[in-house]
Design an enzyme around this catalytic site. Sequence first.
Site, PDB file in Angstrom:
ATOM      1  N   ASP A   1     -65.244 -61.424 -18.755  1.00  0.00           N
ATOM      2  CA  ASP A   1     -64.177 -62.339 -19.177  1.00  0.00           C
ATOM      3  C   ASP A   1     -64.546 -63.709 -18.639  1.00  0.00           C
ATOM      4  O   ASP A   1     -65.085 -63.822 -17.530  1.00  0.00           O
ATOM      5  CB  ASP A   1     -62.822 -61.893 -18.611  1.00  0.00           C
ATOM      6  CG  ASP A   1     -61.659 -62.545 -19.351  1.00  0.00           C
ATOM      7  OD1 ASP A   1     -61.000 -61.863 -20.161  1.00  0.00           O
ATOM      8  OD2 ASP A   1     -61.420 -63.759 -19.136  1.00  0.00           O
TER       9      ASP A   1
ATOM     10  N   ASP B   1     -62.527 -58.931 -28.191  1.00  0.00           N
ATOM     11  CA  ASP B   1     -61.052 -58.882 -28.299  1.00  0.00           C
ATOM     12  C   ASP B   1     -60.569 -60.311 -28.052  1.00  0.00           C
ATOM     13  O   ASP B   1     -60.184 -60.675 -26.938  1.00  0.00           O
ATOM     14  CB  ASP B   1     -60.520 -57.913 -27.232  1.00  0.00           C
ATOM     15  CG  ASP B   1     -59.074 -57.548 -27.450  1.00  0.00           C
ATOM     16  OD1 ASP B   1     -58.550 -57.783 -28.550  1.00  0.00           O
ATOM     17  OD2 ASP B   1     -58.457 -57.021 -26.497  1.00  0.00           O
TER      18      ASP B   1
ATOM     19  N   CYS C   1     -54.790 -59.496 -31.909  1.00  0.00           N
ATOM     20  CA  CYS C   1     -53.478 -58.878 -32.112  1.00  0.00           C
ATOM     21  C   CYS C   1     -52.604 -59.878 -32.872  1.00  0.00           C
ATOM     22  O   CYS C   1     -51.436 -60.060 -32.557  1.00  0.00           O
ATOM     23  CB  CYS C   1     -52.859 -58.400 -30.808  1.00  0.00           C
ATOM     24  SG  CYS C   1     -52.809 -59.642 -29.520  1.00  0.00           S
TER      25      CYS C   1
HETATM   26  C1  LIG Z   1     -56.747 -60.702 -25.905  1.00  0.00           C
HETATM   27  S1  LIG Z   1     -57.137 -61.002 -24.254  1.00  0.00           S
HETATM   28  C2  LIG Z   1     -58.028 -59.570 -23.801  1.00  0.00           C
HETATM   29  C3  LIG Z   1     -57.214 -58.304 -23.671  1.00  0.00           C
HETATM   30  C4  LIG Z   1     -58.039 -57.133 -23.165  1.00  0.00           C
HETATM   31  N1  LIG Z   1     -59.236 -56.925 -23.943  1.00  0.00           N
HETATM   32  C5  LIG Z   1     -57.255 -55.844 -23.123  1.00  0.00           C
HETATM   33  O1  LIG Z   1     -57.439 -54.942 -23.954  1.00  0.00           O
HETATM   34  O2  LIG Z   1     -56.450 -55.701 -22.199  1.00  0.00           O
HETATM   35  C6  LIG Z   1     -58.389 -62.205 -24.400  1.00  0.00           C
HETATM   36  C7  LIG Z   1     -59.192 -62.519 -23.149  1.00  0.00           C
HETATM   37  O3  LIG Z   1     -60.245 -63.404 -23.539  1.00  0.00           O
HETATM   38  C8  LIG Z   1     -60.571 -64.207 -22.447  1.00  0.00           C
HETATM   39  N2  LIG Z   1     -61.359 -65.342 -22.947  1.00  0.00           N
HETATM   40  C9  LIG Z   1     -60.958 -66.531 -23.427  1.00  0.00           C
HETATM   41  N3  LIG Z   1     -62.000 -67.287 -23.806  1.00  0.00           N
HETATM   42  C10 LIG Z   1     -63.109 -66.547 -23.568  1.00  0.00           C
HETATM   43  C11 LIG Z   1     -64.507 -66.772 -23.727  1.00  0.00           C
HETATM   44  N4  LIG Z   1     -64.965 -67.911 -24.236  1.00  0.00           N
HETATM   45  N5  LIG Z   1     -65.353 -65.796 -23.368  1.00  0.00           N
HETATM   46  C12 LIG Z   1     -64.882 -64.636 -22.859  1.00  0.00           C
HETATM   47  N6  LIG Z   1     -63.569 -64.373 -22.660  1.00  0.00           N
HETATM   48  C13 LIG Z   1     -62.704 -65.309 -23.027  1.00  0.00           C
HETATM   49  C14 LIG Z   1     -59.235 -64.551 -21.833  1.00  0.00           C
HETATM   50  O4  LIG Z   1     -59.391 -64.907 -20.469  1.00  0.00           O
HETATM   51  C15 LIG Z   1     -58.463 -63.247 -22.033  1.00  0.00           C
HETATM   52  O5  LIG Z   1     -58.495 -62.446 -20.884  1.00  0.00           O
END
Ligand SMILES: C[S@@+](CC[C@H](N)C(=O)[O-])C[C@H]1O[C@@H](n2cnc3c(N)ncnc32)[C@H](O)[C@@H]1O
Length: 387
Positions: free
Chosen positions: A247, A287, A340
């Site tokens: 992340d 995700d 989502c």
């Molecule tokens: C939808 S949430 C993830 C939910 C998680 N996969 C779950 O099932 O519980 C999206 C995540 O993407 C992360 N994020 C945002 N920009 C990102 C990037 N450029 N690279 C990787 N992660 C990123 C955020 O910090 C956040 O935790």
Amino acid sequence: MTPAARVAAAIEVLETIFEGATPEKSLTGWGRTHRFAGSKDRAAIRDHVFQALRCKASYGWLGGANTGRGVMLGAMRAAGQVDEMFTGVGHAPRDVEDGEEARLLKDAERWIQRDMPGWMLPHFDAALGADSDDVFDILKDRAGVFLRVNAARSTAKDVIASLAEENIVAVPVQNMGFTLQVIENERRVALSAAYEDGLIELQDTSSQHAISALNITKGQRVLDLCAGGGGKALAMAALGAEVTAHDIDPKRMVDIAPRAARAGVTIETVATENLATIEPFDIVFVDAPCSGSGTWRRNPAAKWDLTAERLQELTTIQDEVLSQGAKIVRAGGALVYATCSVFEAENNSRIQSFMAVTSGFAIEQQVSIAPHALGDGFYYSVLRCAA
Ligand SMILES: C[S@@+](CC[C@H](N)C(=O)[O-])C[C@H]1O[C@@H](n2cnc3c(N)ncnc32)[C@H](O)[C@@H]1O
């Protein structure tokens, strides 16, 4: 507390939310200054507040003002309970006053009737067509509580029996062998032995459906690129995948290790600076951060906070993470993009943009799930990398 005093408390909490505090902060703050309130009172106040946020516009219309009092007056009008609650007796809200006369919801504009900011209506209509009004109605209700049974450790039948010993009633969800819906004592789940022992995780049906559609096989190497707290990573690890979590904000992954330990699986994590040199994966699961428009039953404040500018920013981030993920899929592997959200702008449009500028991937699956009685809105697309 009396039922009317709980309504008065919800009015207080809503006022602080409308001044800019988050619902969680407002509820915690209220709890700290009202230590006499018991757990049932707090749960009832929380339910009032979240329901009021889901229906903020229509309740505000029915109650004659977009204030905590106006919205709760509208809520009680919708429930036919104004005379019992707005009495001014004891800790109840004061009596209905001049200027607070009832209005009919059918006289309100569509966005008010549907409790959806007006600029978003075209986004929902474009994605859902004639179903959008039904989906708005679904988003006005509380979401169900769903469990994923840890296939590596237990069965649905045994989990149901274990929860029942603690008076928690769970039932199977049709056609989903490892998914249960909790229908009584939902709030006790996180304290139950089944949860403590790693036999279950809280996870919506749509996320579970998406993971099971990937047909993950034992030993497959999977990167969860936007892992957050690890909900999807854990589900994939339970199916035997060797999961690596990443992340951009490592703090968001702090719960992954204890959750994995409870579930009896191992999940490695990787830092952003090491992604460039990591061995490519069989599956890269993206995700993506999104508006969450398919989950607004659970997080209703978010629908009032989202702006068109923020939605635009999110699409830029989505393009970036998708392109980053594409670089670390092995030849013949799969790049999975998920949100989502129900908005086309965050879903199919992102895939089309990606395909327009990237060679070597073919769209294998695209699935959009609208919010429904038994699950959140969800979208996923599986892109196959050329062998
Ligand atoms: C939808 S949430 C993830 C939910 C998680 N996969 C779950 O099932 O519980 C999206 C995540 O993407 C992360 N994020 C945002 N920009 C990102 C990037 N450029 N690279 C990787 N992660 C990123 C955020 O910090 C956040 O935790």
